[in-house]
Motif scaffolding. Structure first.
Motif, short mmCIF file in Angstrom:
data_model
loop_
_atom_site.label_atom_id
_atom_site.label_comp_id
_atom_site.label_asym_id
_atom_site.label_seq_id
_atom_site.Cartn_x
_atom_site.Cartn_y
_atom_site.Cartn_z
N VAL A 181 0.58 -0.72 -0.04
CA VAL A 181 0.12 -0.15 -0.04
C VAL A 181 1.15 0.74 0.21
CG1 VAL A 181 -1.59 1.02 0.99
CG2 VAL A 181 -1.52 -1.66 1.08
N LEU A 182 0.59 2.37 -0.71
CA LEU A 182 1.60 3.09 -1.22
C LEU A 182 0.44 3.91 -0.62
CD1 LEU A 182 3.43 2.96 -4.33
CD2 LEU A 182 4.07 2.32 -2.10
N LEU A 183 0.64 5.55 -0.31
CA LEU A 183 -0.61 6.70 0.38
C LEU A 183 1.21 8.13 -0.37
CD1 LEU A 183 -2.47 8.21 2.28
CD2 LEU A 183 -0.94 7.57 3.81
N TYR A 184 -0.27 8.46 -0.71
CA TYR A 184 -0.07 9.88 -1.56
C TYR A 184 -1.02 10.65 -0.74
CZ TYR A 184 0.00 14.68 -3.02
OH TYR A 184 0.54 16.30 -2.99
N ASP A 185 -0.51 11.96 0.76
CA ASP A 185 -1.16 12.53 1.45
C ASP A 185 -0.03 14.09 1.72
OD1 ASP A 185 -1.78 14.63 3.42
OD2 ASP A 185 -3.57 12.69 3.26
N PRO A 186 0.27 15.13 1.23
CA PRO A 186 1.12 16.08 1.89
C PRO A 186 0.85 16.42 2.82
CG PRO A 186 -0.82 17.19 0.51
CD PRO A 186 -1.52 15.87 0.65
N TYR A 187 -0.37 15.91 4.04
CA TYR A 187 -0.04 16.38 5.43
C TYR A 187 -0.07 15.30 6.15
CZ TYR A 187 -3.21 20.33 3.52
OH TYR A 187 -3.87 20.87 2.99
N VAL A 188 0.82 14.04 5.53
CA VAL A 188 0.82 13.22 6.12
C VAL A 188 2.39 12.81 6.48
CG1 VAL A 188 0.78 10.26 6.82
CG2 VAL A 188 -1.08 12.48 6.74
N ASP A 189 3.07 12.29 7.13
CA ASP A 189 4.76 11.85 6.63
C ASP A 189 5.32 10.41 6.97
OD1 ASP A 189 5.02 10.93 9.59
OD2 ASP A 189 5.47 13.16 10.34
#
Length: 335
Positions: A181-189
């Motif tokens: 699982v990959l995640l893109y979210d600019p608010y999550v490091d």
């Protein structure tokens, strides 16, 4: 015995009947002094009378906007409990300026959306859409053993676009499966992504590496058209885009071209507009599955919304505060 707060329902009448069935309505009447009929229009004489004393509004789909003029007629209003997810459709800046407390059932509504998404991810990796179409055309079984290395749910890669309430729940459900699982979210490091069960990735990296990409970002000015033609071009041949968020987050024209050309597949529970016009080419695409905004709460899942709202009313009436409060600085991030 403590005084019960004065409450009223504000939503479409059909929504009120579907979500707040008689047992729920009875419980609400025990927790509050329920005033008047369901308010579907704040401008009527009856609505003005109810608003003059109401302290709590229980809202739902179809609730009219709570603007400054309406609030001026509701001097005692202190809280809103929403029986659905997003409050952006009916709460206005005047509500936040007044300091009205707000609760939403977004967490409850996230449950069926995440379940729908999980099902579609697993079916997409299994290539059910093309297999079913081929089976229907031939009316005979194909090869007994399929050896396509991209077919299946063993160590394929799923890209999650946004760690929203729904995105996080999807990631949690995917833990039971052998998927990357990959995640893109600019608010999550990176550390938070890892704690959720995903690997943090850039936007282009996520599309280039994923077999399935699932969109869970809210529709904001910055996210309109976020899933662009350039990103879709990075998704591998035979890859699938799933969208249960908002249709306008995706460049629909670019997606339509990719799907019509046979390179990509799409599972769309939302489109732009909803509903697509009758002649739209996506209706005829074999590689597209379009569902009627079905992922959210439907049928018996509506009871979960009512239960959540009643719990919030109970907490607020007891002075305990909301468990699912919407803070003023978080309202713009709700889908």
């Amino acid at each position: 015995m403590p005084r019960r707060p004065v409450a009223a329902l504000a939503m479409d009448a059909g929504t009120a009947d579907a979500v707040l069935k008689p047992p729920a309505r009875q419980q609400l009447g025990e927790l509050t002094e329920l005033a008047g009929p369901v308010l579907t229009d704040f401008g009527t004489a009856e609505a003005r009378h109810v608003l003059s004393t109401v302290e709590l509004l229980v809202t739902g789909w179809g609730c009219p906007p709570l603007d400054a003029a309406v609030l001026a007629r509701a001097p005692e209003l202190r809280a809103v409990v929403h029986t659905a997810g997003s409050v952006r459709g009916h709460l206005t800046p005047a509500c936040w300026a007044r300091g009205i407390e707000v609760s939403t059932a977004a967490a409850a509504n996230a449950v069926p959306v995440a379940e729908y998404t999980l099902a579609m991810i697993l079916l997409a990796n299994k290539q059910v859409l093309p297999a079913a179409h081929a089976y229907r055309q031939r009316r005979a079984r194909g090869e007994l053993l399929l050896t396509d290395p991209l077919l299946g749910n063993h160590r394929n890669t799923v890209g999650i676009l946004s760690a929203s309430l729904i995105g996080r729940r999807v990631i949690a459900l995917l833990r039971a499966h052998e998927l990357r699982v990959l995640l893109y979210d600019p608010y999550v490091d990176e550390a938070e992504a890892a704690a959720l069960g995903a690997v943090s990735a850039g936007l282009a990296e996520l599309f280039a590496a994923s077999d399935v990409v699932s969109v869970h970002t809210p529709l904001l000015p910055a996210t309109r058209g976020l899933v662009s033609a350039e990103l879709l071009a990075l998704l591998r041949d035979g890859g699938t885009l799933i969208n249960t968020a908002r249709g306008a987050v995706v460049d629909q024209e670019a997606l339509t071209a990719e799907v019509r050309g046979g390179r990509l597949r799409a599972v769309l529970d939302v489109t732009e507009p909803e509903v697509l016009p009758p002649g739209h080419p996506l209706w005829a695409c074999e590689n597209a599955l379009i569902t009627p905004h079905l992922a959210g709460s439907q049928g018996n899942e509506l009871d979960r919304l009512a239960e959540t709202a009643l719990q919030e009313v109970r907490r607020w009436a007891a002075g305990e505060g909301f468990a699912h409060a919407v803070p003023p600085d978080g309202k713009e991030l709700l889908a």
